[in-house]
Motif scaffolding. Structure first.
Motif, PDB file in Angstrom:
ATOM      1  N   SER A  48      56.144  36.987 -14.616  1.00 33.22           N
ATOM      2  CA  SER A  48      55.173  37.219 -15.693  1.00 33.22           C
ATOM      3  C   SER A  48      55.572  38.410 -16.567  1.00 33.22           C
ATOM      4  N   SER A  49      56.551  39.200 -16.135  1.00 34.82           N
ATOM      5  CA  SER A  49      57.048  40.344 -16.926  1.00 34.82           C
ATOM      6  C   SER A  49      58.311  39.988 -17.693  1.00 34.82           C
ATOM      7  N   ILE A  50      58.623  38.704 -17.767  1.00 36.76           N
ATOM      8  CA  ILE A  50      59.815  38.254 -18.480  1.00 36.76           C
ATOM      9  C   ILE A  50      59.387  37.267 -19.557  1.00 36.76           C
ATOM     10  N   LEU A  51      59.627  37.623 -20.798  1.00 35.82           N
ATOM     11  CA  LEU A  51      59.325  36.750 -21.924  1.00 35.82           C
ATOM     12  C   LEU A  51      60.583  35.997 -22.338  1.00 35.82           C
ATOM     13  N   LEU A  52      60.405  34.922 -23.084  1.00 36.22           N
ATOM     14  CA  LEU A  52      61.522  34.102 -23.540  1.00 36.22           C
ATOM     15  C   LEU A  52      61.574  34.103 -25.063  1.00 36.22           C
ATOM     16  N   SER A  53      62.752  34.318 -25.601  1.00 31.46           N
ATOM     17  CA  SER A  53      62.936  34.322 -27.046  1.00 31.46           C
ATOM     18  C   SER A  53      62.897  32.896 -27.584  1.00 31.46           C
ATOM     19  N   THR A 105      55.984  33.421 -21.305  1.00 23.56           N
ATOM     20  CA  THR A 105      56.610  34.083 -20.165  1.00 23.56           C
ATOM     21  C   THR A 105      57.433  33.098 -19.345  1.00 23.56           C
ATOM     22  N   LEU A 106      58.330  33.659 -18.533  1.00 26.98           N
ATOM     23  CA  LEU A 106      59.108  32.836 -17.615  1.00 26.98           C
ATOM     24  C   LEU A 106      58.180  32.167 -16.604  1.00 26.98           C
ATOM     25  N   TYR A 107      57.162  32.855 -16.195  1.00 23.63           N
ATOM     26  CA  TYR A 107      56.181  32.285 -15.260  1.00 23.63           C
ATOM     27  C   TYR A 107      55.592  30.991 -15.816  1.00 23.63           C
ATOM     28  N   GLU A 108      55.183  31.013 -17.078  1.00 21.03           N
ATOM     29  CA  GLU A 108      54.594  29.820 -17.696  1.00 21.03           C
ATOM     30  C   GLU A 108      55.608  28.689 -17.800  1.00 21.03           C
ATOM     31  N   SER A 109      56.839  29.013 -18.155  1.00 23.25           N
ATOM     32  CA  SER A 109      57.855  27.972 -18.298  1.00 23.25           C
ATOM     33  C   SER A 109      58.201  27.312 -16.978  1.00 23.25           C
ATOM     34  N   LEU A 110      58.108  28.063 -15.891  1.00 27.52           N
ATOM     35  CA  LEU A 110      58.448  27.510 -14.580  1.00 27.52           C
ATOM     36  C   LEU A 110      57.292  26.769 -13.921  1.00 27.52           C
ATOM     37  N   HIS A 111      56.050  27.169 -14.224  1.00 24.97           N
ATOM     38  CA  HIS A 111      54.931  26.662 -13.438  1.00 24.97           C
ATOM     39  C   HIS A 111      53.844  25.954 -14.254  1.00 24.97           C
ATOM     40  N   ALA A 112      53.843  26.113 -15.559  1.00 29.35           N
ATOM     41  CA  ALA A 112      52.816  25.452 -16.372  1.00 29.35           C
ATOM     42  C   ALA A 112      53.324  24.086 -16.834  1.00 29.35           C
ATOM     43  N   GLU A 113      52.462  23.087 -16.749  1.00 26.38           N
ATOM     44  CA  GLU A 113      52.882  21.717 -17.069  1.00 26.38           C
ATOM     45  C   GLU A 113      53.105  21.510 -18.562  1.00 26.38           C
ATOM     46  N   ASP A 114      52.407  22.266 -19.403  1.00 25.60           N
ATOM     47  CA  ASP A 114      52.521  22.032 -20.844  1.00 25.60           C
ATOM     48  C   ASP A 114      53.662  22.811 -21.491  1.00 25.60           C
ATOM     49  N   PHE A 115      54.518  23.451 -20.695  1.00 23.30           N
ATOM     50  CA  PHE A 115      55.670  24.159 -21.240  1.00 23.30           C
ATOM     51  C   PHE A 115      56.923  23.313 -21.071  1.00 23.30           C
ATOM     52  N   GLU A 116      57.840  23.502 -21.984  1.00 23.33           N
ATOM     53  CA  GLU A 116      59.069  22.718 -21.973  1.00 23.33           C
ATOM     54  C   GLU A 116      59.901  23.026 -20.724  1.00 23.33           C
ATOM     55  N   ASP A 123      65.212  31.051 -28.636  1.00 26.98           N
ATOM     56  CA  ASP A 123      66.295  30.200 -28.121  1.00 26.98           C
ATOM     57  C   ASP A 123      66.411  30.276 -26.602  1.00 26.98           C
ATOM     58  N   GLY A 124      65.357  30.752 -25.918  1.00 28.57           N
ATOM     59  CA  GLY A 124      65.309  30.685 -24.466  1.00 28.57           C
ATOM     60  C   GLY A 124      65.986  31.801 -23.718  1.00 28.57           C
ATOM     61  N   ALA A 125      66.315  32.905 -24.377  1.00 26.88           N
ATOM     62  CA  ALA A 125      66.932  34.039 -23.687  1.00 26.88           C
ATOM     63  C   ALA A 125      65.854  34.903 -23.039  1.00 26.88           C
ATOM     64  N   ALA A 126      66.206  35.555 -21.936  1.00 29.41           N
ATOM     65  CA  ALA A 126      65.254  36.399 -21.207  1.00 29.41           C
ATOM     66  C   ALA A 126      65.055  37.729 -21.916  1.00 29.41           C
ATOM     67  N   LYS A 127      63.789  38.194 -21.959  1.00 29.16           N
ATOM     68  CA  LYS A 127      63.433  39.491 -22.540  1.00 29.16           C
ATOM     69  C   LYS A 127      62.444  40.168 -21.594  1.00 29.16           C
ATOM     70  N   ILE A 128      62.907  41.198 -20.885  1.00 24.70           N
ATOM     71  CA  ILE A 128      62.039  41.910 -19.940  1.00 24.70           C
ATOM     72  C   ILE A 128      61.060  42.787 -20.704  1.00 24.70           C
ATOM     73  N   VAL A 129      59.793  42.803 -20.262  1.00 25.58           N
ATOM     74  CA  VAL A 129      58.778  43.632 -20.890  1.00 25.58           C
ATOM     75  C   VAL A 129      58.127  44.504 -19.823  1.00 25.58           C
ATOM     76  N   ASP A 130      57.707  45.695 -20.232  1.00 24.53           N
ATOM     77  CA  ASP A 130      57.054  46.634 -19.316  1.00 24.53           C
ATOM     78  C   ASP A 130      55.679  46.986 -19.867  1.00 24.53           C
ATOM     79  N   MET A 131      54.632  46.465 -19.229  1.00 22.70           N
ATOM     80  CA  MET A 131      53.248  46.734 -19.632  1.00 22.70           C
ATOM     81  C   MET A 131      52.520  47.625 -18.631  1.00 22.70           C
ATOM     82  N   SER A 132      53.254  48.236 -17.755  1.00 20.29           N
ATOM     83  CA  SER A 132      52.629  48.990 -16.665  1.00 20.29           C
ATOM     84  C   SER A 132      51.823  50.190 -17.140  1.00 20.29           C
ATOM     85  N   VAL A 133      52.139  50.710 -18.327  1.00 16.65           N
ATOM     86  CA  VAL A 133      51.471  51.920 -18.785  1.00 16.65           C
ATOM     87  C   VAL A 133      49.968  51.719 -18.922  1.00 16.65           C
ATOM     88  N   TRP A 134      49.527  50.511 -19.262  1.00 12.31           N
ATOM     89  CA  TRP A 134      48.110  50.278 -19.491  1.00 12.31           C
ATOM     90  C   TRP A 134      47.321  50.290 -18.188  1.00 12.31           C
TER      91      TRP A 134
END
Length: 473
Positions: free
Chosen positions: A310-315, A263-274, A317-328
């Motif tokens: 946290s609702s944005i995944l990365l492909s 997720t974008l959240y992990e890439s921005l805030h987690a230390e072990d992400f590039e 090559d680093g492109a943004a991919k919005i995901v919707d998990m609200s149904v659950w």
């Protein structure tokens, strides 16, 4: 003189009167074959020698059918002077050999048309139809083998009816007996699956394991979300590939595209992400802008119910991919059936929902350029800090910039600061539309929709092989 000689003499007289003056009866032997050929060309039917009277030549139109009726009478052996006959000009300028008529050429052309051209055209048409039928038959063959590459009957059906319905057994096989868990949440679990072609998929399942716990409200939410996601069709969105619903064992699953870089959240805030550089973050921003604008301009429009990092995944090559998990979350709610993000364009709340997405997008911009968490409960939240910078005249938000972004561009940062200020206006009516936001950002950043989409992402749904029969489920 017999009847035959009288007929030949009459024809000779006709030829002599119209062709050459001064020609005598001694020319009869030489002229006879020529007149026979001329009579043959005129399609005269042969008559018996005993019944042929002396003909009286009738006037023939200059442009005729190539033949004319011959009528004759014999009056005491007197042969009246034949009337002048208009004949076609002879080929090569000779008056003695009449050329074929226009009808003759027309008939010849028509003969070629019927004998050659039309049959050939018919054969080509039949060959084309046969090739088309063969292609249709090949594409309609029964499904073979698990997860084979190509289009199965079920997948072909999806082109008409929407998202294909899959069998639990096939998803179980792809996900290694549902042992390959990549994320687990209170209301749903995410499995990673791999097709035989190597294409990776994400299978999301509800944590509900009994039909007794799955209410009509839950089923309504599930089906509405499938319908909404099936209409998205954007390269910066995690698109729906299929779904599964079975009663024994109880199953409600969605099959989605897989984004391998978290997720974008992990890439921005987690230390072990590039670490993501300035240009990479600008590409993410533009991908989000294009996708949200697409969602808002659907008919009916779709607002993302929970737009955050946290609702944005990365492909890959680093492109943004919005995901919707609200149904659950929605399927276990006890209140009124939610809209699943899809809005009635005539409803009074549509503007508020879209404006809410604009506000969330402004907060996302702050998080992307600052690398800080937008915790609204914190006394010094990111939005408050941004407003203080803007109110103090520092519209470029340099003081909030992520210190690791040494390659940032001042002009781009200045435009982003203005967009953020417009998005986080307290009055929703003062916020711009996503179309206006996208236009301003693209003018400054210069990343096109094509450049913002994943370059390495295949057409996932084209690789998906569906084995379930039409009556399954």
């Amino acid at each position: 003189m017999g009847a035959s000689s009288s007929f030949v003499l009459a024809v000779l007289t006709l030829h002599s009167a119209s062709a050459m003056a001064g020609c005598s009866a001694v020319d009869l032997p030489a002229a006879q074959p020529s007149h026979r050929r001329w009579l043959q060309d005129t399609n005269l039917a042969a008559r018996s020698e005993a019944t042929i009277p002396v003909p009286i030549v009738a006037r023939v139109p200059s442009e005729g059918s190539g033949s004319f009726p011959a009528s004759s009478s014999r009056r005491g052996g007197h042969h009246p002077k034949p009337k002048e006959v208009a004949r076609p000009a002879a080929t090569g300028g000779s008056p003695h050999r009449p050329s074929p008529s226009k009808s003759h050429y027309l008939l010849t052309s028509m003969r070629w048309l019927y004998l050659i051209v039309l049959p050939a055209a018919g054969l080509l048409l039949l060959a084309g139809i046969a090739c088309w039928l063969l292609a249709c038959r090949k594409s309609a063959v029964a499904t073979i083998g698990p997860w084979k590459t190509g289009l199965s009957g079920q997948l072909q059906k999806a082109f008409v009816t929407g998202v294909p319905k899959l069998q639990r057994s096939e998803l179980e096989r792809a996900c290694e007996d549902f042992s390959n868990i990549i994320a687990s949440y209170p209301h749903y679990t995410v499995y990673k699956g791999t097709l035989s072609s190597g294409v990776e998929i994400a299978v999301v399942s509800t944590m509900i394991t009994s039909s007794k716990e799955w209410s009509e409200h839950s089923e309504s939410c599930f089906r509405k979300k499938i319908d909404t996601l099936s209409r998205m069709n954007h390269k910066n969105f995690i698109n729906l590939l299929g779904f599964c619903e079975e009663e024994e064992p109880f199953t409600r699953m969605m099959v989605l595209e897989y984004a391998p870089n978290g997720t974008l959240y992990e890439s921005l805030h987690a230390e072990d992400f590039e670490h993501i550089g300035w240009r990479g973050r600008m590409r993410i921003i533009m991908g989000l802008a294009y996708c949200i604008q697409h969602m808002h301009e659907l008919n009916p429009p779709v607002a993302h119910p929970d737009l955050q990092s946290s609702s944005i995944l990365l492909s890959e090559d680093g492109a943004a991919k919005i995901v919707d998990m609200s149904v659950w979350h929605e399927v276990i709610s006890k209140g009124k059936t939610p809209t699943n993000g899809e809005l009635d364009p005539h409803h009074e709340q549509v503007s508020a929902a879209l404006a809410g997405n604009v506000y969330s997008f402004g907060v996302l911009l702050l998080e992307i350029i600052s690398g800080k968490l937008p915790d609204p409960a914190h006394e010094r939240s990111l939005v408050i800090l941004a407003l203080e910078c803007i109110n103090n005249g520092d519209r470029s938000l340099v003081s909030l910039l992520d210190p690791t972004l040494n390659d940032h561009k001042e002009d781009e940062l200045a435009v982003i600061g203005k967009v953020i200020h417009a998005c986080i206006q307290s009055d929703p009516r003062n916020r711009p539309s996503m179309r206006e936001i996208t236009a301003r950002l693209r003018e400054a950043i210069g990343i096109s929709p094509v450049a913002a989409t994943p370059r390495l992402s295949p057409l996932w749904w084209a690789e998906l092989e569906v084995l379930s029969a039409a009556e399954a489920g």
